[in-house]
Write a protein that holds these residues in place. Structure first.
Motif, PDB file in Angstrom:
ATOM      1  N   ILE A 182       0.844  -1.196   0.000  1.00 28.57           N
ATOM      2  CA  ILE A 182       0.000   0.000   0.000  1.00 28.57           C
ATOM      3  C   ILE A 182       0.879   1.245   0.000  1.00 28.57           C
ATOM      4  CG2 ILE A 182      -1.666   1.326   1.342  1.00 28.57           C
ATOM      5  CD1 ILE A 182      -2.865  -1.013  -0.129  1.00 28.57           C
ATOM      6  N   GLY A 183       1.980   1.197   0.749  1.00 24.66           N
ATOM      7  CA  GLY A 183       2.896   2.329   0.784  1.00 24.66           C
ATOM      8  C   GLY A 183       3.469   2.631  -0.598  1.00 24.66           C
ATOM      9  N   THR A 184       3.719   1.572  -1.371  1.00 25.63           N
ATOM     10  CA  THR A 184       4.221   1.762  -2.731  1.00 25.63           C
ATOM     11  C   THR A 184       3.207   2.516  -3.576  1.00 25.63           C
ATOM     12  OG1 THR A 184       5.507  -0.281  -2.617  1.00 25.63           O
ATOM     13  CG2 THR A 184       5.015   0.569  -4.810  1.00 25.63           C
ATOM     14  N   GLN A 185       1.928   2.209  -3.390  1.00 20.07           N
ATOM     15  CA  GLN A 185       0.879   2.883  -4.151  1.00 20.07           C
ATOM     16  C   GLN A 185       0.763   4.357  -3.743  1.00 20.07           C
ATOM     17  OE1 GLN A 185      -0.171   1.075  -6.639  1.00 20.07           O
ATOM     18  NE2 GLN A 185       1.104  -0.514  -5.708  1.00 20.07           N
ATOM     19  N   TYR A 186       0.963   4.645  -2.461  1.00 17.72           N
ATOM     20  CA  TYR A 186       0.922   6.036  -2.013  1.00 17.72           C
ATOM     21  C   TYR A 186       2.064   6.848  -2.636  1.00 17.72           C
ATOM     22  CZ  TYR A 186      -2.796   6.028   1.499  1.00 17.72           C
ATOM     23  OH  TYR A 186      -4.019   6.004   2.125  1.00 17.72           O
ATOM     24  N   ARG A 187       3.204   6.211  -2.849  1.00 16.22           N
ATOM     25  CA  ARG A 187       4.371   6.922  -3.377  1.00 16.22           C
ATOM     26  C   ARG A 187       4.348   7.077  -4.899  1.00 16.22           C
ATOM     27  NH1 ARG A 187       7.003   3.465   0.278  1.00 16.22           N
ATOM     28  NH2 ARG A 187       7.693   2.142  -1.454  1.00 16.22           N
ATOM     29  N   ALA A 188       3.505   6.273  -5.584  1.00 15.99           N
ATOM     30  CA  ALA A 188       3.528   6.251  -7.044  1.00 15.99           C
ATOM     31  C   ALA A 188       2.976   7.541  -7.643  1.00 15.99           C
ATOM     32  CB  ALA A 188       2.733   5.051  -7.554  1.00 15.99           C
ATOM     33  N   GLU A 189       3.788   8.201  -8.456  1.00 16.85           N
ATOM     34  CA  GLU A 189       3.382   9.444  -9.099  1.00 16.85           C
ATOM     35  C   GLU A 189       2.202   9.213 -10.038  1.00 16.85           C
ATOM     36  OE1 GLU A 189       3.244  13.377 -10.308  1.00 16.85           O
ATOM     37  OE2 GLU A 189       4.372  12.481  -8.639  1.00 16.85           O
TER      38      GLU A 189
ATOM     39  N   ASN B 267      -0.333   7.587  -9.638  1.00 11.90           N
ATOM     40  CA  ASN B 267      -1.615   7.568  -8.935  1.00 11.90           C
ATOM     41  C   ASN B 267      -2.153   8.965  -8.670  1.00 11.90           C
ATOM     42  OD1 ASN B 267      -1.520   4.811  -8.901  1.00 11.90           O
ATOM     43  ND2 ASN B 267      -0.754   4.654  -6.807  1.00 11.90           N
ATOM     44  N   MET B 268      -1.387   9.983  -9.046  1.00 12.05           N
ATOM     45  CA  MET B 268      -1.822  11.368  -8.884  1.00 12.05           C
ATOM     46  C   MET B 268      -2.466  11.854 -10.178  1.00 12.05           C
ATOM     47  SD  MET B 268      -0.840  11.937  -5.785  1.00 12.05           S
ATOM     48  CE  MET B 268      -0.989  13.732  -5.635  1.00 12.05           C
ATOM     49  N   VAL B 269      -3.535  12.638 -10.047  1.00 20.62           N
ATOM     50  CA  VAL B 269      -4.247  13.161 -11.215  1.00 20.62           C
ATOM     51  C   VAL B 269      -4.483  14.654 -11.020  1.00 20.62           C
ATOM     52  CG1 VAL B 269      -5.403  10.976 -11.714  1.00 20.62           C
ATOM     53  CG2 VAL B 269      -6.481  12.613 -10.173  1.00 20.62           C
ATOM     54  N   PRO B 270      -4.659  15.400 -12.105  1.00 23.03           N
ATOM     55  CA  PRO B 270      -4.952  16.832 -11.970  1.00 23.03           C
ATOM     56  C   PRO B 270      -6.241  17.053 -11.195  1.00 23.03           C
ATOM     57  CG  PRO B 270      -4.353  16.284 -14.224  1.00 23.03           C
ATOM     58  CD  PRO B 270      -4.536  14.982 -13.504  1.00 23.03           C
ATOM     59  N   ASP B 271      -6.294  18.142 -10.439  1.00 23.68           N
ATOM     60  CA  ASP B 271      -7.484  18.419  -9.638  1.00 23.68           C
ATOM     61  C   ASP B 271      -8.725  18.632 -10.496  1.00 23.68           C
ATOM     62  OD1 ASP B 271      -6.192  18.243  -7.232  1.00 23.68           O
ATOM     63  OD2 ASP B 271      -5.599  20.343  -7.232  1.00 23.68           O
ATOM     64  N   THR B 272      -8.524  18.967 -11.745  1.00 21.83           N
ATOM     65  CA  THR B 272      -9.669  19.240 -12.617  1.00 21.83           C
ATOM     66  C   THR B 272     -10.088  18.031 -13.425  1.00 21.83           C
ATOM     67  OG1 THR B 272      -8.154  20.031 -14.323  1.00 21.83           O
ATOM     68  CG2 THR B 272      -9.114  21.680 -12.847  1.00 21.83           C
ATOM     69  N   GLU B 273      -9.510  16.856 -13.152  1.00 23.25           N
ATOM     70  CA  GLU B 273      -9.861  15.672 -13.929  1.00 23.25           C
ATOM     71  C   GLU B 273     -11.341  15.363 -13.796  1.00 23.25           C
ATOM     72  OE1 GLU B 273      -8.948  10.952 -13.616  1.00 23.25           O
ATOM     73  OE2 GLU B 273      -7.260  12.251 -14.066  1.00 23.25           O
ATOM     74  N   PRO B 274     -12.040  15.076 -14.897  1.00 26.55           N
ATOM     75  CA  PRO B 274     -13.474  14.763 -14.834  1.00 26.55           C
ATOM     76  C   PRO B 274     -13.742  13.576 -13.926  1.00 26.55           C
ATOM     77  CG  PRO B 274     -12.755  15.087 -17.104  1.00 26.55           C
ATOM     78  CD  PRO B 274     -11.515  15.041 -16.267  1.00 26.55           C
ATOM     79  N   GLY B 275     -14.826  13.658 -13.222  1.00 20.43           N
ATOM     80  CA  GLY B 275     -15.224  12.560 -12.349  1.00 20.43           C
ATOM     81  C   GLY B 275     -14.691  12.652 -10.953  1.00 20.43           C
TER      82      GLY B 275
ATOM     83  N   ASP C 211      -4.467  25.333 -11.420  1.00 19.33           N
ATOM     84  CA  ASP C 211      -3.493  24.771 -12.338  1.00 19.33           C
ATOM     85  C   ASP C 211      -2.339  24.116 -11.592  1.00 19.33           C
ATOM     86  OD1 ASP C 211      -5.017  25.693 -14.409  1.00 19.33           O
ATOM     87  OD2 ASP C 211      -3.881  27.570 -14.636  1.00 19.33           O
ATOM     88  N   ASN C 212      -1.825  23.040 -12.200  1.00 22.28           N
ATOM     89  CA  ASN C 212      -0.642  22.335 -11.688  1.00 22.28           C
ATOM     90  C   ASN C 212      -0.851  21.730 -10.309  1.00 22.28           C
ATOM     91  OD1 ASN C 212       0.786  23.123 -14.018  1.00 22.28           O
ATOM     92  ND2 ASN C 212       1.239  25.111 -13.077  1.00 22.28           N
ATOM     93  N   ARG C 213      -2.071  21.628  -9.863  1.00 23.92           N
ATOM     94  CA  ARG C 213      -2.350  20.969  -8.581  1.00 23.92           C
ATOM     95  C   ARG C 213      -2.836  19.552  -8.854  1.00 23.92           C
ATOM     96  NH1 ARG C 213      -3.604  24.318  -4.228  1.00 23.92           N
ATOM     97  NH2 ARG C 213      -3.995  22.385  -3.110  1.00 23.92           N
ATOM     98  N   LYS C 214      -2.383  18.629  -8.037  1.00 21.18           N
ATOM     99  CA  LYS C 214      -2.785  17.234  -8.210  1.00 21.18           C
ATOM    100  C   LYS C 214      -3.263  16.654  -6.886  1.00 21.18           C
ATOM    101  CE  LYS C 214       0.251  15.947 -12.063  1.00 21.18           C
ATOM    102  NZ  LYS C 214       1.279  14.968 -12.532  1.00 21.18           N
ATOM    103  N   HIS C 215      -4.035  15.604  -6.995  1.00 27.19           N
ATOM    104  CA  HIS C 215      -4.407  14.846  -5.815  1.00 27.19           C
ATOM    105  C   HIS C 215      -4.440  13.374  -6.210  1.00 27.19           C
ATOM    106  CE1 HIS C 215      -8.311  15.142  -7.879  1.00 27.19           C
ATOM    107  NE2 HIS C 215      -8.589  14.000  -7.275  1.00 27.19           N
ATOM    108  N   ALA C 216      -4.457  12.502  -5.225  1.00 27.80           N
ATOM    109  CA  ALA C 216      -4.489  11.063  -5.498  1.00 27.80           C
ATOM    110  C   ALA C 216      -5.923  10.600  -5.678  1.00 27.80           C
ATOM    111  CB  ALA C 216      -3.840  10.302  -4.341  1.00 27.80           C
TER     112      ALA C 216
END
Length: 331
Positions: free
Chosen positions: A95-102, A104-112, A120-125
């Motif tokens: 699970i820790g590996t998944q938290y570290r994986a880049e 798994n991050m998506v732009p904050d404006t991604e649909p859904g 802009d340029n902000r991401k979340h998991a």
């Protein structure tokens, strides 16, 4: 009529079962209690084919779900299956590996995504859900399927709902679903338990553990169950699949036995370390006590010397040598 199907607790049979996208959607929808409308296997993470003394089989998915209110959500699903009691560190590290994986991050404006921040340029998991299919029991928990979800509270312990779900909060927490396969026997209270009933190990063939003896009539009234049943029926009927599963059983039986022994050795090692720590603590306490007594003896000798008591008499009364008396008097 009783028929033979491949035992899905075995890695090869489970792999074959989960290669059918329809089966994946059925199983995940039942587990998540939401309709999975899209699902894709994660890049380069289809299967962990390496099996060490304690096997953990992993599948990673990205899915789109729709709840009863029609709300769409994009989620990551980390599914781990093991047929033996496993070191918790293995699950935590994965699970820790998944938290570290880049990735798994998506732009904050991604649909859904819920409540996009529109910056802009902000991401979340993406929200992550960990699913554990365990071939063993967990403590004294009696429920075959356990849902563990993060709960947001304020200082007074009251549930906070305003503004949630939130991308930042969801990026730092995840939900878990724990399935105890040994407790599935006779449990048919809901759709999920009827789906998971295919894992019931009480129907394992006594001579060939990689096969299950199933009454086909038990799977005649539910299309989802029947699809899973026929998928495993096909696997069990394949000569090549049977031979490969037999090789898996023979090859890994020794590994599994050594795995159990390894866990015992780890437990014993932990106990030994604890005992060594206690012994070290006792030695330190004894050393401290000896130092204290040594200082008390030194002070006594100095007082007697100052009182002009002969060294020979001090040595005789204290049952020590004259040399020790002289050395302590000089220190």
């Amino acid at each position: 009529m009783t028929t033979t199907i491949a035992n899905p607790i075995y890695d090869l049979a489970f792999k074959y079962l989960m290669e059918d996208e329809r089966v994946v959607k059925i199983l995940l929808s039942a587990l998540l209690r939401k309709q999975v409308v899209q699902v894709s296997t994660r890049r380069n993470e289809l299967i962990n084919v390496e099996r060490d003394p304690v096997s953990v089989f992993r599948l990673d998915y990205r899915a789109v779900t729709i709840d009863s209110k029609g709300r769409e959500e994009h989620v990551l699903i980390e599914l781990q299956k093991t047929d033996l009691p496993s070191d918790l560190l293995r699950f935590r590290q994965y699970i820790g590996t998944q938290y570290r994986a880049e990735e798994n991050m998506v732009p904050d404006t991604e649909p859904g995504t819920a409540n996009p921040l529109q910056q802009d340029n902000r991401k979340h998991a993406l929200p992550m859900i960990a699913i554990y299919l365990l071939g063993h029991r967990v403590g004294n928990i009696e429920e075959p399927v356990l849902y563990v979800t993060p709960r947001a509270e304020n200082y007074d312990g009251e549930t906070v709902t305003q503004g949630l779900p939130d991308p930042f909060v969801d990026s730092l927490t995840h939900s878990s679903i724990i399935v105890q396969i040994p407790l599935l026997h006779g449990r048919l209270r809901n759709h999920l338990e009827r789906i998971l009933n295919i894992f019931d190990q009480t129907r394992k063939d006594t001579a060939q553990g990689y096969l299950l003896n199933i009454d086909e009539a038990d799977y005649s009234g539910d299309e989802d169950q029947r699809l899973i049943f026929h998928r495993l029926l096909t696997a069990g009927a394949s000569k090549e699949m049977r031979e490969r599963m037999e090789m898996e059983e023979l090859l890994f039986r020794d590994y599994d036995e050594r795995g159990v022994e390894l866990l015992k050795q780890r437990k014993q090692l932990a106990e030994n370390k604890k005992q060594l720590a206690e012994n070290e603590k006792q030695l330190q306490e004894m050393d401290s006590q000896l130092q204290t007594k040594d200082e008390q003896l030194r002070q006594t000798i100095r007082l007697l010397i100052q009182a002009s008591v002969p060294a020979d008499l001090i040595a005789e009364r204290l049952n020590i040598s004259r040399e020790v008396v002289e050395r302590m008097a000089e220190d």
